[in-house]
Motif scaffolding. Sequence first.
Motif, PDB file in Angstrom:
ATOM      1  N   MET A   1      33.563  37.774  59.629  1.00 44.87           N
ATOM      2  CA  MET A   1      33.615  37.993  58.194  1.00 44.87           C
ATOM      3  C   MET A   1      32.489  37.199  57.552  1.00 44.87           C
ATOM      4  N   SER A   2      31.837  37.807  56.579  1.00 48.06           N
ATOM      5  CA  SER A   2      30.691  37.164  55.958  1.00 48.06           C
ATOM      6  C   SER A   2      31.122  36.054  55.005  1.00 48.06           C
ATOM      7  N   ALA A   3      30.225  35.092  54.832  1.00 52.24           N
ATOM      8  CA  ALA A   3      30.471  33.987  53.905  1.00 52.24           C
ATOM      9  C   ALA A   3      30.591  34.507  52.479  1.00 52.24           C
ATOM     10  N   GLU A   4      29.862  35.601  52.174  1.00 49.68           N
ATOM     11  CA  GLU A   4      29.925  36.182  50.841  1.00 49.68           C
ATOM     12  C   GLU A   4      31.339  36.662  50.524  1.00 49.68           C
ATOM     13  N   ILE A   5      31.983  37.329  51.474  1.00 53.28           N
ATOM     14  CA  ILE A   5      33.339  37.837  51.262  1.00 53.28           C
ATOM     15  C   ILE A   5      34.311  36.685  51.098  1.00 53.28           C
ATOM     16  N   VAL A   6      34.193  35.677  51.935  1.00 49.97           N
ATOM     17  CA  VAL A   6      35.069  34.509  51.832  1.00 49.97           C
ATOM     18  C   VAL A   6      34.931  33.864  50.463  1.00 49.97           C
ATOM     19  N   GLN A   7      33.689  33.709  49.998  1.00 51.54           N
ATOM     20  CA  GLN A   7      33.461  33.096  48.688  1.00 51.54           C
ATOM     21  C   GLN A   7      34.040  33.959  47.567  1.00 51.54           C
ATOM     22  N   LEU A   8      33.848  35.269  47.627  1.00 48.24           N
ATOM     23  CA  LEU A   8      34.387  36.153  46.593  1.00 48.24           C
ATOM     24  C   LEU A   8      35.904  36.095  46.541  1.00 48.24           C
ATOM     25  N   VAL A   9      36.540  36.085  47.707  1.00 47.45           N
ATOM     26  CA  VAL A   9      38.000  36.020  47.756  1.00 47.45           C
ATOM     27  C   VAL A   9      38.481  34.691  47.180  1.00 47.45           C
ATOM     28  N   GLU A  10      37.813  33.591  47.522  1.00 49.62           N
ATOM     29  CA  GLU A  10      38.205  32.285  46.981  1.00 49.62           C
ATOM     30  C   GLU A  10      38.033  32.244  45.470  1.00 49.62           C
ATOM     31  N   GLN A  11      36.948  32.832  44.967  1.00 45.30           N
ATOM     32  CA  GLN A  11      36.714  32.847  43.526  1.00 45.30           C
ATOM     33  C   GLN A  11      37.730  33.731  42.806  1.00 45.30           C
ATOM     34  N   ALA A  12      38.074  34.859  43.395  1.00 41.51           N
ATOM     35  CA  ALA A  12      38.971  35.808  42.741  1.00 41.51           C
ATOM     36  C   ALA A  12      40.433  35.390  42.827  1.00 41.51           C
ATOM     37  N   GLY A  13      40.794  34.583  43.809  1.00 47.26           N
ATOM     38  CA  GLY A  13      42.183  34.206  44.050  1.00 47.26           C
ATOM     39  C   GLY A  13      42.960  33.730  42.834  1.00 47.26           C
ATOM     40  N   PRO A  14      42.453  32.754  42.087  1.00 49.57           N
ATOM     41  CA  PRO A  14      43.214  32.277  40.914  1.00 49.57           C
ATOM     42  C   PRO A  14      43.443  33.359  39.869  1.00 49.57           C
ATOM     43  N   TYR A  15      42.489  34.260  39.704  1.00 56.50           N
ATOM     44  CA  TYR A  15      42.631  35.334  38.725  1.00 56.50           C
ATOM     45  C   TYR A  15      43.697  36.332  39.172  1.00 56.50           C
ATOM     46  N   LEU A  16      43.675  36.662  40.469  1.00 53.37           N
ATOM     47  CA  LEU A  16      44.662  37.606  40.991  1.00 53.37           C
ATOM     48  C   LEU A  16      46.068  37.033  40.900  1.00 53.37           C
ATOM     49  N   THR A  17      46.209  35.765  41.262  1.00 56.54           N
ATOM     50  CA  THR A  17      47.516  35.104  41.209  1.00 56.54           C
ATOM     51  C   THR A  17      48.041  35.062  39.780  1.00 56.54           C
ATOM     52  N   ALA A  18      47.175  34.735  38.834  1.00 59.60           N
ATOM     53  CA  ALA A  18      47.593  34.679  37.432  1.00 59.60           C
ATOM     54  C   ALA A  18      48.023  36.058  36.935  1.00 59.60           C
ATOM     55  N   ALA A  19      47.280  37.078  37.304  1.00 62.01           N
ATOM     56  CA  ALA A  19      47.617  38.433  36.849  1.00 62.01           C
ATOM     57  C   ALA A  19      48.929  38.916  37.440  1.00 62.01           C
ATOM     58  N   VAL A  20      49.123  38.702  38.728  1.00 63.56           N
ATOM     59  CA  VAL A  20      50.376  39.127  39.365  1.00 63.56           C
ATOM     60  C   VAL A  20      51.539  38.318  38.816  1.00 63.56           C
ATOM     61  N   GLY A  21      51.321  37.019  38.589  1.00 64.61           N
ATOM     62  CA  GLY A  21      52.377  36.188  38.025  1.00 64.61           C
ATOM     63  C   GLY A  21      52.771  36.622  36.623  1.00 64.61           C
ATOM     64  N   ALA A  22      51.793  37.072  35.851  1.00 62.83           N
ATOM     65  CA  ALA A  22      52.080  37.469  34.471  1.00 62.83           C
ATOM     66  C   ALA A  22      52.683  38.869  34.373  1.00 62.83           C
ATOM     67  N   TYR A  23      52.204  39.793  35.186  1.00 65.83           N
ATOM     68  CA  TYR A  23      52.587  41.186  35.024  1.00 65.83           C
ATOM     69  C   TYR A  23      53.344  41.781  36.199  1.00 65.83           C
ATOM     70  N   GLY A  24      53.358  41.121  37.341  1.00 60.72           N
ATOM     71  CA  GLY A  24      53.982  41.707  38.523  1.00 60.72           C
ATOM     72  C   GLY A  24      53.253  42.970  38.925  1.00 60.72           C
ATOM     73  N   ALA A  25      53.986  43.936  39.452  1.00 64.14           N
ATOM     74  CA  ALA A  25      53.377  45.178  39.925  1.00 64.14           C
ATOM     75  C   ALA A  25      52.778  45.997  38.778  1.00 64.14           C
ATOM     76  N   ALA A  26      53.212  45.757  37.548  1.00 63.22           N
ATOM     77  CA  ALA A  26      52.671  46.498  36.402  1.00 63.22           C
ATOM     78  C   ALA A  26      51.200  46.173  36.168  1.00 63.22           C
ATOM     79  N   VAL A  27      50.684  45.145  36.825  1.00 69.35           N
ATOM     80  CA  VAL A  27      49.284  44.764  36.660  1.00 69.35           C
ATOM     81  C   VAL A  27      48.342  45.898  37.041  1.00 69.35           C
ATOM     82  N   LEU A  28      48.765  46.771  37.931  1.00 72.74           N
ATOM     83  CA  LEU A  28      47.885  47.847  38.404  1.00 72.74           C
ATOM     84  C   LEU A  28      47.684  48.947  37.373  1.00 72.74           C
ATOM     85  N   THR A  29      48.617  49.108  36.454  1.00 78.66           N
ATOM     86  CA  THR A  29      48.522  50.194  35.487  1.00 78.66           C
ATOM     87  C   THR A  29      48.541  49.712  34.044  1.00 78.66           C
TER      88      THR A  29
END
Length: 141
Positions: A1-29
Amino acid sequence: MSAEIVQLVEQAGPYLTAAVGAYGAAVLTRAEDTVADATVALGRRILQMVWRRGDRVGRAELERVVDEAADEQNESYTVAVLGRLLRQVLQEDAELRAELSAMLPTPAAGTVTIKASGDRSIAAQHIGTAITGDGHAAPRS
């Protein structure tokens, strides 16, 4: 796995967690909420971008993972399952990697991320005295 992908996932993680925590599955729509916190809004946009690019099977898998993460109520677990899915999707889609990279804030040079997890955990880049637990007094100088 590339370092770029690892870095992107680490950067995106807090945003994804916050969105799922706030909206649950409704976050997708869910439509943009003008009063939504910026972190939650970015996480929602990332998840929706991944969802829109997926085929029927990919969308179903993302919905399953988001449902599972929302039900778990454990931030570490949520980060792990969403990160695993995002890594998989990013490995298969260079265009998505570029889009995600453009969406995420550029980390400042020398930026340090420190996380603490669990009861009485301490997270610090520099620390003098740290005491956790019950019944302790500060050390005498």
